[in-house]
Design a protein around this motif. Sequence first.
Motif, PDB file in Angstrom:
ATOM      1  N   TYR A  32       0.326  39.780 -11.204  1.00  0.00           N
ATOM      2  CA  TYR A  32       0.846  38.580 -10.540  1.00  0.00           C
ATOM      3  C   TYR A  32       0.054  37.367 -11.029  1.00  0.00           C
ATOM      4  CZ  TYR A  32      -3.238  38.697  -7.395  1.00  0.00           C
ATOM      5  OH  TYR A  32      -4.513  38.704  -6.897  1.00  0.00           O
ATOM      6  N   TRP A  33       0.641  36.193 -10.840  1.00  0.00           N
ATOM      7  CA  TRP A  33      -0.028  34.930 -11.164  1.00  0.00           C
ATOM      8  C   TRP A  33       0.418  33.897 -10.130  1.00  0.00           C
ATOM      9  CZ3 TRP A  33      -1.525  33.635 -16.772  1.00  0.00           C
ATOM     10  CH2 TRP A  33      -2.338  32.486 -16.813  1.00  0.00           C
ATOM     11  N   ASP A  34      -0.504  33.518  -9.241  1.00  0.00           N
ATOM     12  CA  ASP A  34      -0.228  32.551  -8.184  1.00  0.00           C
ATOM     13  C   ASP A  34      -0.985  31.262  -8.464  1.00  0.00           C
ATOM     14  OD1 ASP A  34       1.210  34.581  -7.031  1.00  0.00           O
ATOM     15  OD2 ASP A  34      -0.323  35.074  -5.539  1.00  0.00           O
ATOM     16  N   VAL A  35      -0.297  30.141  -8.349  1.00  0.00           N
ATOM     17  CA  VAL A  35      -0.903  28.831  -8.587  1.00  0.00           C
ATOM     18  C   VAL A  35      -0.527  27.906  -7.440  1.00  0.00           C
ATOM     19  CG1 VAL A  35      -1.107  26.849 -10.142  1.00  0.00           C
ATOM     20  CG2 VAL A  35      -0.709  29.136 -11.091  1.00  0.00           C
ATOM     21  N   GLU A  36      -1.531  27.326  -6.802  1.00  0.00           N
ATOM     22  CA  GLU A  36      -1.316  26.354  -5.727  1.00  0.00           C
ATOM     23  C   GLU A  36      -1.903  25.016  -6.146  1.00  0.00           C
ATOM     24  OE1 GLU A  36      -1.906  25.825  -0.881  1.00  0.00           O
ATOM     25  OE2 GLU A  36      -3.052  27.338  -1.978  1.00  0.00           O
ATOM     26  N   THR A  37      -1.105  23.960  -6.031  1.00  0.00           N
ATOM     27  CA  THR A  37      -1.521  22.638  -6.478  1.00  0.00           C
ATOM     28  C   THR A  37      -1.357  21.625  -5.356  1.00  0.00           C
ATOM     29  OG1 THR A  37      -0.789  23.143  -8.731  1.00  0.00           O
ATOM     30  CG2 THR A  37      -1.160  20.839  -8.210  1.00  0.00           C
ATOM     31  N   HIS A  38      -2.401  20.821  -5.151  1.00  0.00           N
ATOM     32  CA  HIS A  38      -2.362  19.674  -4.242  1.00  0.00           C
ATOM     33  C   HIS A  38      -2.680  18.420  -5.059  1.00  0.00           C
ATOM     34  CE1 HIS A  38      -2.244  21.846  -0.329  1.00  0.00           C
ATOM     35  NE2 HIS A  38      -2.835  22.808  -1.035  1.00  0.00           N
ATOM     36  N   ARG A  39      -1.807  17.412  -4.929  1.00  0.00           N
ATOM     37  CA  ARG A  39      -2.039  16.158  -5.638  1.00  0.00           C
ATOM     38  C   ARG A  39      -1.823  14.993  -4.665  1.00  0.00           C
ATOM     39  NH1 ARG A  39      -1.707  15.866 -11.014  1.00  0.00           N
ATOM     40  NH2 ARG A  39      -0.166  17.552 -11.114  1.00  0.00           N
ATOM     41  N   SER A  40      -2.875  14.200  -4.449  1.00  0.00           N
ATOM     42  CA  SER A  40      -2.805  13.062  -3.532  1.00  0.00           C
ATOM     43  C   SER A  40      -3.039  11.771  -4.303  1.00  0.00           C
ATOM     44  CB  SER A  40      -3.866  13.185  -2.432  1.00  0.00           C
ATOM     45  OG  SER A  40      -3.752  14.408  -1.744  1.00  0.00           O
ATOM     46  N   PHE A  41      -2.424  10.679  -3.818  1.00  0.00           N
ATOM     47  CA  PHE A  41      -2.672   9.397  -4.482  1.00  0.00           C
ATOM     48  C   PHE A  41      -2.605   8.256  -3.477  1.00  0.00           C
ATOM     49  CE2 PHE A  41       1.916   9.701  -4.532  1.00  0.00           C
ATOM     50  CZ  PHE A  41       2.387   8.388  -4.433  1.00  0.00           C
ATOM     51  N   LEU A  42      -3.362   7.210  -3.780  1.00  0.00           N
ATOM     52  CA  LEU A  42      -3.384   5.971  -3.006  1.00  0.00           C
ATOM     53  C   LEU A  42      -3.254   4.813  -3.974  1.00  0.00           C
ATOM     54  CD1 LEU A  42      -3.892   4.279  -0.398  1.00  0.00           C
ATOM     55  CD2 LEU A  42      -6.343   4.423  -0.950  1.00  0.00           C
ATOM     56  N   GLU A  43      -2.295   3.931  -3.718  1.00  0.00           N
ATOM     57  CA  GLU A  43      -2.091   2.753  -4.555  1.00  0.00           C
ATOM     58  C   GLU A  43      -2.138   1.498  -3.688  1.00  0.00           C
ATOM     59  OE1 GLU A  43       1.132   4.754  -7.701  1.00  0.00           O
ATOM     60  OE2 GLU A  43       1.719   3.107  -6.348  1.00  0.00           O
TER      61      GLU A  43
ATOM     62  N   VAL B  89       0.859  -1.189   0.000  1.00  0.00           N
ATOM     63  CA  VAL B  89       0.000   0.000   0.000  1.00  0.00           C
ATOM     64  C   VAL B  89       0.893   1.236   0.000  1.00  0.00           C
ATOM     65  CG1 VAL B  89      -1.755   1.314   1.251  1.00  0.00           C
ATOM     66  CG2 VAL B  89      -1.874  -1.188   1.192  1.00  0.00           C
ATOM     67  N   THR B  90       0.587   2.173  -0.873  1.00  0.00           N
ATOM     68  CA  THR B  90       1.375   3.405  -0.991  1.00  0.00           C
ATOM     69  C   THR B  90       0.439   4.607  -0.918  1.00  0.00           C
ATOM     70  OG1 THR B  90       2.931   2.252  -2.450  1.00  0.00           O
ATOM     71  CG2 THR B  90       3.054   4.652  -2.379  1.00  0.00           C
ATOM     72  N   LEU B  91       0.826   5.581  -0.134  1.00  0.00           N
ATOM     73  CA  LEU B  91       0.038   6.804   0.035  1.00  0.00           C
ATOM     74  C   LEU B  91       0.969   7.998  -0.093  1.00  0.00           C
ATOM     75  CD1 LEU B  91      -2.702   8.151   0.856  1.00  0.00           C
ATOM     76  CD2 LEU B  91      -1.913   7.974   3.233  1.00  0.00           C
ATOM     77  N   GLY B  92       0.593   8.970  -0.931  1.00  0.00           N
ATOM     78  CA  GLY B  92       1.463  10.110  -1.134  1.00  0.00           C
ATOM     79  C   GLY B  92       0.709  11.399  -1.385  1.00  0.00           C
ATOM     80  N   HIS B  93       1.401  12.511  -1.167  1.00  0.00           N
ATOM     81  CA  HIS B  93       0.799  13.828  -1.402  1.00  0.00           C
ATOM     82  C   HIS B  93       1.893  14.801  -1.839  1.00  0.00           C
ATOM     83  CE1 HIS B  93      -2.122  17.093  -0.989  1.00  0.00           C
ATOM     84  NE2 HIS B  93      -1.142  17.806  -0.461  1.00  0.00           N
ATOM     85  N   THR B  94       1.526  15.654  -2.808  1.00  0.00           N
ATOM     86  CA  THR B  94       2.427  16.701  -3.286  1.00  0.00           C
ATOM     87  C   THR B  94       1.738  18.053  -3.164  1.00  0.00           C
ATOM     88  OG1 THR B  94       3.388  15.186  -4.914  1.00  0.00           O
ATOM     89  CG2 THR B  94       3.810  17.527  -5.222  1.00  0.00           C
TER      90      THR B  94
END
Length: 731
Positions: A307-318, A264-269
């Motif tokens: 200005y240009w602000d970008v916020e990214t959240h990426r989560s995954f479960l394998e 099982v793998t769990l991650g977040h960026t």
Amino acid sequence: MIPSASRRVGVDPLAQAVRRALGLATLGSLVLGSPAVLAQEVASADTLETVTVEAEALSLVTEGADDYRVAQTSTATRLDLTPRETPQSVSTVTRAQIEDFNLDTLNDVLESTPGVTVERLETDRTYYTARGFEISNLQVDGLRLPMPYNNVHGDMDTAIYDRVEVVRGATGLMSGSGNPAATVNFIRKRPTYEPQASVSASVGSWDQRRLEADIAGPLDEAGRVRGRLVAAGMESDAYLDRLSRERGLLYGVLEADVTDSTLVTLGHTWQQNDTDGNMWGALPLYDSAGNPTEYDVETSAAPDWSYWDVETHRSFLEVQQDLGDRWALKGTVTHLDMLSDTQLLYIYGPPDAATGRIADNQLTLSRYDRHLEQWVADLHAKGDVDAFGRTHQLVMGTDWSQSRNQQTSRYPTESFDAGGQGLPPLDDWNGSYPEPDAWVAYPTTVGDATVKERSVYGAAKLGLAERWTLVAGARLSWADAVGEQYGSSQETDVDNELTPYAGLIYDVSDWASLYASYTEIFKPQTEINRDGDFIDPIDGVSQEVGLKAELFGGTADASLAVFRTEQNNVAQPTGEKRGAQDVYSGADGITSEGVEVTLAGELTAGWQASVGYTYLEIEDADGEATNTYIPRHLVRATTSYRPAALDALKVGARLRWQDDIERDRDSADGKTRQEAYALVDLMASYDFSDRLTGSLNVNNVTDEKYLTSLKWDQGFYGAPRHVMAELTWTY
């Protein structure tokens, strides 16, 4: 020249029947070829020695090695294939290349990839092309990532990736819908079984500073739980007036052996891009008399409040489950949440030829917000089957995605008092322009659209005979969209869209193979026909033949490919109406033909190289040259050398060359041209000890002046000569 593919346009029933039969037969053979059905065949067949698959891996890890090649890739088909076994053009930018040349962003990586052009239209929005078409398909660890508008906002940092793989041509088998350009697959770094850590600090031109840390290893004594944490931060001014950037990145991932057969793998960026002084659009390329503007390299069209602000959240479960008998099941769920917030100024039309000034009525301002949310899920089984005296590899799966894209733009009206000042000649402008103080009071334009896609797919690597291998697959898709963007309906509906994939490989020797492939991809359309039904999807088709070889004792991969890529059934207006709606019919679209030559790997002890040359012809349905902003000749090359007599030293160079490009002007007669140019980058690194390494990079050493793109009627100049120095400590 490769013969034209069967066309959907013009209703060729035989061609359509053959295509669907190919796809259905392939999909059916994968189902019938499952372990249960083939068991009887296996029992009576003489089998070759097999290799046990203990865990699935997209390809071999490249970090920690100097290699500029990978031994295995699965981006095209999800099958574990060597580059020689993959019947399409494939290139990989490895971790060594990323570190050698400080390729810290996606733009940097793709500028080093054979056959790919990076269209930097604005400072914070970028398009990519391959084989004459916009790249619309990204993957992360082989899982497709829907890409609205075929562009990327902000910079995607590469600190968390082991490598980036690019498959050129139509890639619908694993990508779903999109353009027949290429698929870009980001392979994440993963936890390690042994403890390791690194910290690097760099400084460079325009006050650039970057700090990066990476730690990985087991979290318990038995090593059944492992983790990794990557953090990076960057801030910099720029060669462009008023432009500055800050970027932060955090990536955490845990993996656990829940049982001896379950991983099982769990991650977040998390990534934050903050840009001040960014351009919306770019510089006018000619004045009101049609003369080239020829601005200084540092000239910008951005006011000091943009200005240009970008916020990214990426989560995954394998979850990976070993099923035994060389089969494994893998399920993945990933979630993306991206927020953009920006203030912008855009210049319409050319400056006055006599004064260089730009009037107020040639300017527009905007406050723009965007929220993109995506869910993607995939479940597939992969393994080996012994039948007819040979070992075959199969994969069968299903995936689903939902992408909602919400946008809001506020535009000041004539009630906004800019004082009639306009802009002075941009070379002399200091960025001063009135900033609206009540954006919320201005008229608002919104967009809100949701796209869903689901599919079942299968692929197989079949050993037909001693020297013959068939790689075949098919995907059956359903896609629909609802909502609108800026008053334009996004509604569409696609059912039972079949996407076949077929490649035949013949080993002419132990180290060389000939191959031929036919691949497809589809793209839904929102237009309707005379019956009120949606026009069938655009059919993207790629045909490719070539030669692949493993050279220098198997340490390098070489390929020669001849290809033809086309889009059919592109909606064209008929001039008729159905109620208030325009009526469309399908017609031929763009066709590209060309040749690609690549070489990647170790050429001799200590000498690594990745080289690619691409020749393109791009024509519209009338046979006329089109998309002339894309180079017809393109060279991408990186190389490094570590001498045996002084193996602490590494030196290298990177070359990016393209021939002349041009475009017809939108609001004046004539063409805008960019002459052929070459960008040369140099690097050197030295291992002061087993733990400490220093490096120096000098980019654009000849200080070439060049426009970053001619895709639009605006543009800006690329970076002049600049340097970066770095120290890295490893454990």
